[in-house]
Scaffold this active site. Sequence first.
Site, short mmCIF file in Angstrom:
data_model
loop_
_atom_site.label_atom_id
_atom_site.label_comp_id
_atom_site.label_asym_id
_atom_site.label_seq_id
_atom_site.Cartn_x
_atom_site.Cartn_y
_atom_site.Cartn_z
NE ARG A 1 33.26 36.58 50.45
CZ ARG A 1 32.26 35.69 50.88
NH1 ARG A 1 31.15 35.96 51.29
NH2 ARG A 1 32.49 34.40 50.60
CE1 TYR B 1 42.48 39.18 52.96
CE2 TYR B 1 40.22 38.34 53.09
CZ TYR B 1 41.56 38.20 52.79
OH TYR B 1 42.04 36.74 52.45
CE LYS C 1 33.83 36.74 45.84
NZ LYS C 1 33.58 35.34 45.36
CG HIS D 1 30.44 32.21 43.68
ND1 HIS D 1 30.51 31.86 44.92
CD2 HIS D 1 31.70 32.91 43.60
CE1 HIS D 1 31.58 31.91 45.71
NE2 HIS D 1 32.24 32.71 44.73
CB SER E 1 33.74 31.24 49.19
OG SER E 1 32.90 32.32 48.85
CB CYS F 1 33.24 24.13 47.46
SG CYS F 1 32.21 24.48 49.28
CG ASP G 1 35.44 34.00 42.64
OD1 ASP G 1 35.01 32.93 43.42
OD2 ASP G 1 34.92 35.09 43.08
NE ARG H 1 40.42 34.14 49.96
CZ ARG H 1 39.27 33.75 49.34
NH1 ARG H 1 39.19 33.45 48.25
NH2 ARG H 1 38.14 33.29 50.03
P1 PGA Z 1 35.43 34.31 47.81
O1 PGA Z 1 35.98 35.37 47.43
O2 PGA Z 1 35.17 34.35 49.60
O3 PGA Z 1 34.27 33.88 47.21
O4 PGA Z 1 36.54 33.19 47.55
C1 PGA Z 1 36.91 36.18 48.34
C2 PGA Z 1 36.55 37.34 48.99
O5 PGA Z 1 35.27 37.85 48.58
O6 PGA Z 1 37.15 37.86 49.82
MN MN Z 2 34.31 33.32 45.30
MN MN Z 3 38.16 30.52 44.37
#
Ligand code: PGA
Ligand code: MN
Ligand code: MN
Length: 626
Positions: free
Chosen positions: A89, A238, A247, A267, A289, A291, A314, A407
């Site tokens: 991200r 991605y 998100k 979250h 993210s 953690c 999530d 992932r």
């Molecule tokens: P995250 O979500 O980073 O909160 O794990 C995945 C993403 O948005 O690419």
């Molecule tokens: Mn997340």
């Molecule tokens: Mn996760």
Amino acid sequence: ALAQTVILVDGLGPVPVVKGDPKLLPRKVLQFVAQKAFLMRPRAIYICDGSIYERDEMARKLTAQGVLKKLGAYSDAYIARTSPEDTARVEARTFVTTKSKKVTETKKPDKGSSEIARWMSPEQLSDELDARFPFCMRGRMMYVLPFSMGPIGCQFSKNCVQLTDSPYVVLVTRIMARVSPAVLDAIGDGDFVKCIHSVGVPRPSVVKIPHNWPCAPSKLIIAHRMEKKEIWSFGSGYGGNSLLGKKCVALRLASSMGKAEGWLAEHMAIISVTNPKGEETFIAAGMPSGCGKTNLALMKPALPGWKIQLIGDDIAWMRFGKDGKLYAMNPENGMFGIAAGSTDRTNPGALTALKRDFVVTNTAETSDGRYLWQGLEDEIKGQEVTDWKGKAWKKGSKAPPAHANSRFAVHCADYPNIHPLWDSPKGVPISAIIYGGRRPAGIPLVTESFSWSHGVFLAAALKSEATAASVPAATSDLQHDPMGMRPFIGYNFGDYLKHWLSMEKPGRRMPKIFHVNWYRCHPVTGELLWPGFGENIRVLEWIIKRTTKGQYPAVLKSAYGYLPRQEDLSLCGLQVDFKELFKVEKKFLETELKETRDYFRAQLYKETPARIGIELSEFEDRITRM
Ligand code: PGA
Ligand code: MN
Ligand code: MN
């Protein structure tokens, strides 16, 4: 010639529809598709239905392009490789657009940019979109992806339609959200969230495309037009940049809708914990993210007789029921978990879920058709390994086999310990909320807040080491990450905290709020003080005892919050340094207080809720008395 299905686009003429029947699109959806086809000029339109046939078609297409490969050791499993420039991200290019700036951002004393919900004016956004979207799908297919966040057609669910030129997004959204023609029926004459996504590389491409993964990092933008319920994403294929239901819709947009309607989009993982007596407790866990939300949600408890079941890993949508309890539901359909480091020890659950119908991205693979990443190296038995960049890899190679933010995407329903209520539209009643980040120093293993507002304060002051989940993650410095939501709060941070504080009302059974820190290190040796993972059940056990009526063991009061007594934490069979794990030091808290104050001043300034100001000065008083 064969009669061909088309959509007539004003000013353009007929655009072929290669799959699906445009007559079955609700009027507003058809209008949306036609308008955006005019804007982006795809060569054809493909209306998705979420079926396995569609999955197979996307897989064939992506395989032909060299982006995807089948992992033969499982059924219907694939590995995808992105461009090395498109692996996480990008928060700095993520914006929220509202007519009035103050809806999105707090006023700052200086011109410093907001770390939370970056505002962009409607005029500027129009310019930014005009510079990117016209003709951006030239020579490409435009997929029309109807999906629902939450069970299709249910009261609190959100109907969405995403337009995208990425077959990878089609492939993975089918796992992560509920993609179905039934969503179109649920939309009917109603409104829906409009998602517009393009990788930003029209054909013929004038630039070389690394790994055949088209993307345009220099032109990347992810924008939320809150009032119009529109998401625009350009330049990345991605994860959270392109799977817009996750998100963008389920957190940023939903959080701002929740603010207006009296609920929360957070979250958070949602789990069910059952003790050996068969008593069940539901817990929501908010963490940044990377953690450990997914690890927690898929945990195999180290204590005998305990069971953890997954509701969500999530995102939690939470609202109070008429009975005064807080109900949390998972709006997603799958998990998009970090692959690297998932092993039998850290996350056995993830490995049991990855058997069929999944996609791994930016992991390595073995010559016998298995996925491979950091932590699984011992399972290589003579096979050849190809790393996430497509290069031969050997044990002992300097570079890790998988990207740190590699992932897996897998259906929640394919996880053996999925909870029977995981897709309940009402959700499950939450007894405890736990927050936590990666804090190598100073913060105890577990702390119970004194009250709801103290818990909100602790959560707002949350910090964690940066992780690979977003770029740039060059440093492992501590970053403030209120509620683990820094990248995902969709509106004014001051209003967000007020909204949290306002949840406490007479007649409501407020969940207790805890702060956990699995990551504390020994101040001298630097070694982790707590084994974590399955052993975290010991902390959950105490949290549950403190939450469930009639079982309150006494607690120790510290300046930071309530701490467990040593005798109340089941530590049998573990060699841990209890003293170091729970040490609360005056010097450390003084610095913590100062930094938190500075952060609130910088990010909230005059919009710091009064109650948060009181929590700060009460914290200060407690530190002074130490
Ligand atoms: P995250 O979500 O980073 O909160 O794990 C995945 C993403 O948005 O690419
Ligand atoms: Mn997340
Ligand atoms: Mn996760």
